[in-house]
Every structure is written in C-alpha cells, then in structure tokens.
Design a protein around this motif. Structure first.
Motif, short mmCIF file in Angstrom:
data_model
loop_
_atom_site.label_atom_id
_atom_site.label_comp_id
_atom_site.label_asym_id
_atom_site.label_seq_id
_atom_site.Cartn_x
_atom_site.Cartn_y
_atom_site.Cartn_z
N ALA A 171 0.83 -1.21 0.00
CA ALA A 171 0.00 0.00 0.00
C ALA A 171 0.87 1.26 0.00
CB ALA A 171 -0.94 -0.02 1.20
N ILE A 172 1.89 1.28 0.85
CA ILE A 172 2.76 2.46 0.94
C ILE A 172 3.44 2.72 -0.40
CG2 ILE A 172 4.86 3.40 2.03
CD1 ILE A 172 4.00 1.81 4.60
N THR A 173 3.91 1.65 -1.03
CA THR A 173 4.59 1.80 -2.32
C THR A 173 3.65 2.36 -3.38
OG1 THR A 173 5.86 -0.18 -1.80
CG2 THR A 173 5.99 0.61 -4.06
N LEU A 174 2.49 1.71 -3.53
CA LEU A 174 1.58 2.11 -4.61
C LEU A 174 1.07 3.53 -4.40
CD1 LEU A 174 0.32 1.27 -7.27
CD2 LEU A 174 -1.60 0.29 -6.02
N LYS A 175 0.85 3.90 -3.14
CA LYS A 175 0.39 5.27 -2.86
C LYS A 175 1.36 6.29 -3.44
CE LYS A 175 -0.22 5.21 1.69
NZ LYS A 175 -0.68 5.62 3.03
N ASN A 176 2.63 5.94 -3.37
CA ASN A 176 3.65 6.88 -3.84
C ASN A 176 3.87 6.84 -5.35
OD1 ASN A 176 4.54 8.29 -1.46
ND2 ASN A 176 5.09 6.26 -0.72
N MET A 177 3.14 5.97 -6.01
CA MET A 177 3.28 5.92 -7.46
C MET A 177 1.96 6.22 -8.17
SD MET A 177 6.18 3.02 -7.90
CE MET A 177 7.15 3.98 -9.03
N LEU A 178 0.93 6.55 -7.40
CA LEU A 178 -0.37 6.89 -8.00
C LEU A 178 -0.22 8.05 -8.97
CD1 LEU A 178 -2.88 6.68 -4.99
CD2 LEU A 178 -2.55 5.04 -6.84
N GLY A 179 -0.93 7.95 -10.05
CA GLY A 179 -0.94 9.06 -11.01
C GLY A 179 0.19 9.02 -12.02
N LEU A 180 1.11 8.09 -11.83
CA LEU A 180 2.25 8.03 -12.75
C LEU A 180 1.77 7.66 -14.15
CD1 LEU A 180 5.33 8.40 -12.66
CD2 LEU A 180 5.54 5.95 -12.32
N VAL A 181 2.09 8.50 -15.12
CA VAL A 181 1.59 8.30 -16.48
C VAL A 181 2.52 7.40 -17.29
CG1 VAL A 181 0.45 10.55 -16.43
CG2 VAL A 181 2.75 10.35 -17.40
N CYS A 182 2.00 6.87 -18.38
CA CYS A 182 2.80 6.04 -19.30
C CYS A 182 3.04 6.87 -20.55
CB CYS A 182 2.03 4.76 -19.61
SG CYS A 182 2.91 3.66 -20.72
N ASP A 183 4.23 7.43 -20.68
CA ASP A 183 4.50 8.41 -21.74
C ASP A 183 5.79 8.11 -22.50
OD1 ASP A 183 6.02 8.85 -19.51
OD2 ASP A 183 5.78 11.02 -19.47
N PRO A 184 5.90 6.87 -23.00
CA PRO A 184 7.17 6.45 -23.61
C PRO A 184 7.52 7.25 -24.87
CG PRO A 184 5.46 4.85 -24.08
CD PRO A 184 4.87 5.83 -23.12
N VAL A 185 8.74 7.75 -24.89
CA VAL A 185 9.23 8.51 -26.04
C VAL A 185 9.24 7.61 -27.28
CG1 VAL A 185 11.30 9.59 -27.01
CG2 VAL A 185 10.56 10.14 -24.67
N ALA A 186 8.66 8.11 -28.34
CA ALA A 186 8.52 7.36 -29.60
C ALA A 186 7.73 6.07 -29.42
CB ALA A 186 9.89 7.06 -30.22
N GLY A 187 7.01 5.96 -28.30
CA GLY A 187 6.23 4.75 -28.03
C GLY A 187 7.08 3.55 -27.67
N LEU A 188 8.37 3.78 -27.44
CA LEU A 188 9.27 2.66 -27.16
C LEU A 188 9.39 2.40 -25.67
CD1 LEU A 188 12.06 3.94 -29.52
CD2 LEU A 188 10.60 1.98 -29.97
N VAL A 189 9.57 1.13 -25.30
CA VAL A 189 9.74 0.80 -23.89
C VAL A 189 11.19 1.06 -23.48
CG1 VAL A 189 9.24 -0.94 -22.13
CG2 VAL A 189 8.02 -0.99 -24.27
N GLU A 190 11.59 2.32 -23.53
CA GLU A 190 12.99 2.67 -23.24
C GLU A 190 13.07 3.90 -22.34
OE1 GLU A 190 16.05 2.11 -26.07
OE2 GLU A 190 14.65 1.57 -27.65
N VAL A 191 12.63 5.04 -22.89
CA VAL A 191 12.65 6.31 -22.16
C VAL A 191 11.22 6.70 -21.84
CG1 VAL A 191 13.31 8.74 -22.27
CG2 VAL A 191 14.71 7.01 -23.44
N PRO A 192 10.82 6.82 -20.59
CA PRO A 192 11.60 6.74 -19.36
C PRO A 192 11.55 5.39 -18.65
CG PRO A 192 9.44 7.57 -18.86
CD PRO A 192 9.43 7.21 -20.32
N CYS A 193 11.09 4.32 -19.33
CA CYS A 193 10.78 3.06 -18.66
C CYS A 193 11.95 2.49 -17.86
CB CYS A 193 10.31 2.03 -19.68
SG CYS A 193 9.16 2.73 -20.87
#
Lengths: 292, 220
Positions: free
Chosen positions: A200-222
């Motif tokens: 719970a503590i971990t997920l609370k601190n990651m809520l709202g994190l968006v998925c915004d991969p540069v060029a659609g690639l699983v690289e930046v910022p993954c």
C-alpha cells in the motif's frame, strides 16, 4: 472453481487464520486452479527465476537497444558502487542497477520474464538479487519471493489493471514496485500484514504516474522508472518492517489506482502522444527514429 | 476473474520489449494461425488504438508475424520474423486504423491461402494475456488459455449433441461451452473449452458429422 482470495484483505485473513505465508497461499491457489502438482508449479517458477538471473547478468555486461536510446547505465552504476562512496547505500543502488539491467535487456529485445509486464520487468528481480546479498536466502526462498510478488500482482490484475495502455505507468511499475515491497517483507521475516502495508505504501507513492514512452518505445523513461520503482519498494519494505502502517487500506489504494487510470487522458496511456513523449526532445527522438 | 494463474503475473518468459505489445501480439498471431489450422500465405493485419500508434517501436509487427509463423513468445527468431516470413512465402500487410475500439490494444487479422480465409479480432489485456473477441464475424470471448475447439456448423437440431457425443467417446471433458449464430437457421459457431489437448483424429471425426462446415482448435 472458487479462488482462495480475491483481494488483499481476504489474502491476509487467510494467512493469519491458517498461519501460512503469502507465498504458500499463492502456491495452494495455483494448485487448486490449475490441477497441477506443487512440484510442477515450483519448477515453472524456478525457470522464471533462472531467466531473471540471466537477464541481469547479460545487462550488467552491457547491452544497447536497437535505437541506441538505452543500455549501459546499469554498468555505470555498478562501477560507481565499486568505488565505495555511494550516498544512498550499496544495497539500494545494487537493486537500482539490477532493475535497470533487466529493462536494458528488454529494450534490446532480449529474453526476460514479465513481472507483471515487460516494461516493468526490472523491479522484482532487481530488488530480489540485491536483497539476496544481505539476507542470503535459499533457492526455495527466492522462488517464494516470486509467488508472494505474484499474489499481489494477481489481485491488482483482477481488481484494477497491470496494463500501461489501460492504467498508465502506475499500473505497471507501480504494481511491480508494490509486489516487490511485499515480497521483500516476507523474505526479511515480516508478517503477511506488513507485506500488505508495504504494498500500500509503495503504490500510494506511485499513484498518477503516467505512461508516456518517447517514440512509443519501452525505453525512455521506462528503464529509469524501474530504477525508482526498485528504490520505492525497498524504502516501503523498511517502513513496513519498522511497524509503519498505511492509513488507507491496501485494497482501497488499488481501487484508487484503478479509478485514476480510468480518468487518465489517453495521451498519457502508452500512446506515445503526451508527457515526456510530447516534449521537444521526445518528439525529435521519435522523428529521428521513424523519419516523421 | 480475468487472471487465474500466478504465471499470468510472473511470466511469460518472452522476447522484449512489451508484454502487451510484443508477447501478447505473438499470442494473437499464434492463435490466428492455430485457428486457421495451416500455414497462411497472406495476412492483412489491422491495428487499433495504442497498437496502431506504437506498433513499430514495440515490435508488435514482428511479433504478430512471428505468431503467424507459429513462434512462441520466447523464440528469438521473432526479431527477424519478416525475413522468416519471406522464406516461408507469407505475404503480410499492416494497416493502422484510426477508429476507436473498446480496448486500446486491439488487432484484427484476416489471413488465408489459395483455398480459404479466416478473420479474428483479439485484444491484448496486459502482461501478455489476450482475449479473442471475434472469429469470422462471430462475437465471442475466449482467452486461449484452455485447449479449445471451434466448430462452425449449420444451425440445425442435433449438431451440438453429435459433437458432444464424439468428445464423450474419446473421454474428453467439456469445461465450458458457448454457441452463437448469425441468424436463426443460418451459420453457427460452437466454442468448446476442454480439459486436455485434443488430437487431429478427433477433429477429423467431428468434421465428418453432417452440417459441420469447419473444425479448428487452439492447443495450450
């Protein structure tokens, strides 16, 4: 066929009433649901563990992705650790380095084990192989680490989502980090309840994190998000082991994550159209790769 | 419950970089190949949503083609699947669509050879897991996680009982079954999830029953 648990509350109650670990309940549910023997199930998880070990090993030798955007950062961090002058500590950075190593191999189209997804595959093994040096677990305990992580991922996948396209990065690296935190707690001798608090503590601190991969690639910022996910997991595990509890119960945090994902704009859910992907540099990288 | 196994979460072992866009895509291609029942010579692959936006970067294209060539998620030949497709005389075309589908990761594959063709629509729901939402125009919901038999038949009395009888004769237990039809008395589809993989001999027997037009299977 009825599941043994559908949410974290049921999972923890079952562990407490029957005096079992989370990993044990997960194994028992798998036996029940698939009609396979315990040996077969353990053996399959052992194979996953081997793939994780090999991916970290390969990443730490240095890899480069096809685009050249990622690779080699895990090696830089290991060299930095060797100098013995780290600020946040060796174990922490070792986990970060090994998480990145896995995702660098993934970006290079190497073989990895999705945990729970490929884009978030670094956090669980990264933390496992770093904590391993401190806790000296047996092979069986390492396999159990993956079942404990899997139990939490199972609840999230069925009650919310583990897909960046459906829920953003909070659903992927957020879930992976929570799963790792819960597994660290069990390996370190914490209670099932403490595992749930760590999640719970971990997920609370990651809520709202968006998925915004540069060029659609699983690289930046993954790759670097896996680094911070590993970090988050370790801190939350330590907090839970210290007796700190989440004021919002674990299942409600998962519910919040789901609803945040539903209201998140499609540009921020793995379409490569918003966030970091839409920055001038992000767009320039995409244009260079695909010749816009 | 969409996810029933811990290995949906810890797994699959796969070629990167994306479980939904790469591993899930391999599985969609493979299910299409399984249902077609033989090597296709051509495929038109329509991509929607996030699939359409990011398919090149995620290797969704090489993954689906790899699946059509019967590769598994962990087969490193996926990386060069276009080359392998050429060697096996499989011609393919990717068509990114702008229409919105219910799920962001949807693919529609129409594949065939000189004799026949098949269309399927499938979604990748995360972690490498997929659902098949349509086969040859029939709406359905199939995970491909259990061995499954698909039977296209004329909508006539007794068809279902005849198929069930053959399965019973071979001691094959039905776990779940759905029947859908386009119109009363026209073409219908049986989707039968069974407890174990079935061999070709049983499928051949089913295909010989009157009013049965096509039989295919997904093994796991």
């Amino acid at each position: 066929m009825d599941l043994l648990f559908r949410n974290v509350r049921e999972l923890i109650e079952l562990c407490e009433n029957e005096n079992k670990s989370i990993s044990e309940v997960m194994i028992e549910q798998e036996i029940l649901m698939t009609n396979r023997s315990r040996e077969e199930i353990i053996e399959q998880m052992d194979k996953n563990l081997t793939v994780m070990e090999q991916a970290v090993e390969r990443g730490l030798k240095g890899v480069k992705s096809v685009t050249g955007l990622t690779g080699g950062d895990s090696v830089l961090l290991q060299k930095y650790i060797e100098k013995g002058n780290t600020l946040s500590g060796e174990l922490m950075l070792d986990a970060v380095s090994k998480a990145m190593a896995t995702n660098e191999v993934n970006a290079a189209m190497g073989i990895i084990c999705a945990t729970p997804t490929a884009g978030s595959a670094g956090v669980v093994p990264g933390t496992l192989f770093a904590v391993k040096n401190k806790l000296n677990p047996t092979r069986e305990q390492m396999i159990r680490y993956l079942f404990t992580a899997g139990a939490f991922g199972f609840v999230v996948a069925n009650n919310a989502s583990i897909s960046g396209a459906a829920g953003g990065c909070q659903a992927e690296v957020g879930s992976a980090a929570g799963m790792a935190a819960a597994a660290i707690v069990e390996m370190a001798g914490g209670t099932p309840k403490q595992s749930a608090e760590a999640f719970a503590i971990t997920l609370k601190n990651m809520l709202g994190l968006v998925c915004d991969p540069v060029a659609g690639l699983v690289e930046v910022p993954c790759v670097k998000r896996n680094a911070i996910g590993a970090n988050n997991a370790l801190i939350a595990a330590d907090m839970a082991l210290a007796g700190i509890e989440s004021r919002i119960p674990c299942d409600e945090v998962i519910g919040a994550m789901f609803r945040i994902g539903q209201t998140m704009h499609p540009n921020l859910k793995e379409t490569g159209r918003g966030g970091l992907a839409a920055t001038p540099t992000g767009k320039a990288i995409a244009a260079k790769i695909f010749g816009a | 419950m969409k996810f029933t196994s811990v290995f949906d979460i810890i797994g699959p072992i796969m070629v990167g970089p994306s479980s939904s866009h790469t591993a899930g895509a391999v599985r969609i291609g493979k299910v299409a190949r399984d249902l077609f029942g033989k090597k296709p010579t051509w495929a038109k692959i329509h991509l929607y949503g996030s699939f359409a936006e990011t398919y090149r970067g995620h290797g969704t294209d090489v993954a689906i083609v790899g699946g059509l060539l019967n590769f598994d998620t962990f087969d490193t030949r996926i990386i060069d699947s276009f080359k392998h497709a050429k060697e096996e005389n499989l011609q393919f075309e990717f068509i990114p669509e702008t229409a919105n589908k219910e799920h962001p990761n949807t693919a529609r594959i129409v594949l065939g050879d000189e004799e026949s063709e098949l269309s399927i629509e499938a979604i990748s729901i995360g972690g490498g897991k997929i659902e098949i939402s349509e086969v040859n125009g029939f709406k359905l919901r199939l995970t491909g996680g259990m061995p499954t038999i698909l039977v296209v038949h004329n909508d006539r009395a007794g068809c279902i009982a005849n198929v069930a009888n053959i399965l019973a004769m071979h001691d094959v237990n039905i776990g779940h079954m759905e029947v859908s039809r386009i119109d009363r008395g026209s073409t219908a589809l049986m989707v039968i999830e069974v407890d174990q993989n079935v061999d070709e001999k049983i499928l051949t027997q089913i295909s010989l029953i009157p009013n049965i037009t096509k039989v295919s299977k997904i093994n796991t």
